[in-house]
Write an enzyme that holds these catalytic residues in place. Structure first.
Site, PDB file in Angstrom:
ATOM      1  N   SER A 131      49.470  30.262  46.774  1.00  0.00           N
ATOM      2  CA  SER A 131      49.659  31.620  45.919  1.00  0.00           C
ATOM      3  C   SER A 131      49.019  32.861  46.859  1.00  0.00           C
ATOM      4  O   SER A 131      49.501  33.097  47.890  1.00  0.00           O
ATOM      5  CB  SER A 131      48.779  31.231  44.609  1.00  0.00           C
ATOM      6  OG  SER A 131      49.550  31.998  43.491  1.00  0.00           O
ATOM      7  N   LYS A 183      47.309  49.188  22.874  1.00  0.00           N
ATOM      8  CA  LYS A 183      46.036  49.513  23.351  1.00  0.00           C
ATOM      9  C   LYS A 183      45.223  48.029  23.202  1.00  0.00           C
ATOM     10  O   LYS A 183      45.186  47.590  22.434  1.00  0.00           O
ATOM     11  CB  LYS A 183      45.393  50.759  22.710  1.00  0.00           C
ATOM     12  CG  LYS A 183      43.936  50.863  23.283  1.00  0.00           C
ATOM     13  CD  LYS A 183      43.924  51.211  24.826  1.00  0.00           C
ATOM     14  CE  LYS A 183      42.518  51.407  25.437  1.00  0.00           C
ATOM     15  NZ  LYS A 183      42.572  51.770  26.661  1.00  0.00           N
TER      16      LYS A 183
END
Length: 341
Positions: A131, A183
């Site tokens: 990765s 949010k």
């Protein structure tokens, strides 16, 4: 007559005192020099000056990149510094990492590319370069891996906990007032809404496409081949060679031989390790470091640690495994020993 004798004796005493002061000063200086020489001899015997003397002559620099990748300012500073070192003729990245934060991998990848613009850079993969670890390896000019090394795991993951059912069982209610529905989403205190999942998916896919494009560009893949290999799969070094993810099977000496053969370096150049200049204060600049400091304080209160114990020990054991800010690009292994990505 008595006054004359007294004066003479007084003058002799003054002379004797001056001589004594000179002797004392001499032995003090001699003692300090002997002490300095003894300390220098001990340090020399322990090899403290060996690295400095060797690194002052022309050589190949070894930079170890291991563990979880974070936004590592000391490592970025080291790679920047190596560009200016005339005695460093090339760099070998000794990589053994499962990956880490995407932004950390991006930052080091860019630093490696900047370094490669000035001098040759090769990567030698140890246990794994997965990765974000592979992202960094891809920034070098040549990737060498052992046959059984692990490479690949090209992809991005965003994880979050969800404990609403647990809170319900213990009778805890979390309330919130926020400016807009998305949010602080997704929240661990309630199931994620479809809109929150779609938002996270957009940023994951954006970073994923960037990662795939980076691999395609660095490895000379077509977009379709890059996407085929970027399904999160991991490969052995031998499979990586077959698929074009690595250039050669071998070790650090193989990488050195490539630098000599392909980049015209002298075969007499030795390899010497360069380390990032780290300070415990740096550990307090992120949530992981603050957590380690808090855990250490509690350990001291409980008598499990001493105030003199270095903060770095806790940093090495805990924080980079507890927190990774932002998106994550890393190979994961769950408790059952199976692979996840």
């Amino acid at each position: 007559m008595a006054a004359s004798v007294s004066s003479a004796l007084s003058a002799d005493q003054i002379v004797d005192r001056r001589k004594m002061k000179r002797r004392i000063t001499f032995w003090r200086i001699a003692s300090l020099l002997l002490l300095a020489a003894a300390i220098a001899s001990i340090l020399w015997a322990l090899g403290a000056f060996e690295g400095l003397s060797k690194r002052s002559s022309d050589h190949i620099a070894r930079v170890k990149i291991s563990g979880v990748i974070t936004n590592d300012k000391p490592m970025l500073d080291l790679l920047e510094d190596l560009k200016e070192k005339e005695q460093v003729k090339a760099v070998i990245l000794d990589i053994s990492s499962p990956g880490g934060s995407t932004v950390g991998g991006e930052a080091i990848f860019e630093a490696v590319r900047d370094l490669a613009a000035e001098k040759p850079v090769a990567s030698s993969v140890g246990t794994l370069a997965a990765s974000a670890g592979y992202m960094i390896a891809a920034g070098s000019d040549h990737i060498v891996a052992r046959r059984s090394s692990i490479v690949g795991s090209i992809g991005v993951i965003f994880q979050y906990g969800q404990v609403s059912e647990l809170l319900d069982k213990i009778g805890v209610e979390v309330n919130e007032i926020k400016s807009s529905p998305l949010k602080a989403e997704p929240s661990p205190f309630k199931p994620a809404s479809p809109e929150a999942k779609a938002m996270i998916d957009r940023i994951v896919q954006d970073s994923y496409q960037w990662f795939v494009g980076l691999v395609a560009d660095r490895r000379g893949f077509t977009p379709s081949k890059a996407r085929l290999l970027a399904d999160g799969s991991i490969f052995t070094g031998a499979q990586g060679l077959e698929n074009g993810l690595v250039d050669e099977i071998g070790d650090e000496e193989t990488a050195r031989a490539w630098l000599v053969a392909e980049k015209g370096l002298s075969d007499s150049l030795e390899i010497h390790t360069w380390k990032a200049d780290r300070d415990n204060d740096l550990y307090l600049s992120n949530p992981a470091g603050k957590t380690a400091a808090a855990l250490r304080w509690f350990a001291v209160q409980l008598g499990l640690a001493t105030p003199a114990a270095p903060l770095g020990e806790l940093y090495e054991m805990l924080p980079e495994r507890l927190f990774l800010d932002g998106l994550v690009s890393m190979l994961q292994i769950d408790g059952a020993g199976t692979l996840g990505r």
